[in-house]
Design an enzyme around this catalytic site. Sequence first.
Site, PDB file in Angstrom:
ATOM      1  N   CYS A  42     -44.792  -1.483 -34.398  1.00  0.00           N
ATOM      2  CA  CYS A  42     -43.368  -1.205 -34.209  1.00  0.00           C
ATOM      3  C   CYS A  42     -42.553  -2.500 -34.283  1.00  0.00           C
ATOM      4  CB  CYS A  42     -43.124  -0.493 -32.889  1.00  0.00           C
ATOM      5  SG  CYS A  42     -43.548  -1.436 -31.394  1.00  0.00           S
ATOM      6  N   HIS A 108     -42.111  -0.351 -26.762  1.00  0.00           N
ATOM      7  CA  HIS A 108     -41.909   0.165 -28.115  1.00  0.00           C
ATOM      8  C   HIS A 108     -40.508  -0.215 -28.565  1.00  0.00           C
ATOM      9  CE1 HIS A 108     -42.583   2.784 -31.538  1.00  0.00           C
ATOM     10  NE2 HIS A 108     -41.495   3.500 -31.250  1.00  0.00           N
ATOM     11  N   GLU A 124     -38.894   4.771 -36.707  1.00  0.00           N
ATOM     12  CA  GLU A 124     -39.821   3.932 -35.951  1.00  0.00           C
ATOM     13  C   GLU A 124     -41.180   3.878 -36.634  1.00  0.00           C
ATOM     14  OE1 GLU A 124     -40.151   5.837 -32.165  1.00  0.00           O
ATOM     15  OE2 GLU A 124     -40.699   7.760 -33.024  1.00  0.00           O
TER      16      GLU A 124
END
Length: 278
Positions: A42, A108, A124
Amino acid sequence: MTQTAPDKKTSKAALTQKQFVAWLKQSIGKKYDFDLYYGFQCYDYANAGWSQLFPSNTLKGMYAKNIHTDNKAMLSTRAKVYKNTPDFLAKPGDMVIFPGTYGEGAGHVAWVIAATLSQITVVEQNWLGGGWTYGAEQGGSGWETATQRVHSYDPNMVFIRPNFASNKVSATLRKTKAKVTKPKTKWNWKGRFTTNSVIKVRRSPGLKGSVVDKGSWLLKGQYIDFVQIEKKDGYWWAKFKYPTNPSAGYFYCALCEITDKKERIKHEKEMYGKIKWK
């Protein structure tokens, strides 16, 4: 983690908000391994987007959940950081940082493309853990691509809103000006660099440069005679040929991370060895 020093003036992105959101949408289905390690994380996708906005700038740090703190000084002139509140409304183009579970884990990060007061639509990477599922740490891969997904707000989310260019015309003019006033990054300075640790050797300067076989890395106590230095991706790089095999051509190694506020290599105190200038 050393933070980058803030600029004296506010920096505007190379893209407008509309242009950047268009880039995010076209990235869906693609894979981004920005640092060339551990497949498609990520954080790689966060840096892939950030490099579109600020081409000469990189987000630094180990964990996604700490992006806003690890890069606090740099972000102070390039973006605004918002903590989530009950009445906060995210905007397209915002970077959203998810906290680690119960304060643990890496967290994240994603990019927002649409939002209401109850949920956000993001693009994402590695949400399902499929960014790196096979292969070596460097060069490994995985099945998961950049994906559009909807999430609810989390009370501990943090949003980073870049300083977008005001419109397409001004963005084009800014790009043109940047090309004309582009700062110097290479110097044909020569010298001998003797290492004090093991250093990776790359085929081109920068963190994206492919790394040669481990058996050809520079070992502690070895030296190279360099013919040029270059600053890129937050490091100083030396251009050299192997003393034992000059016919192989030129290679690059990092001399140190750039920590001097004025980015002067001769004022750096944490070199990866010693330099004797010629």
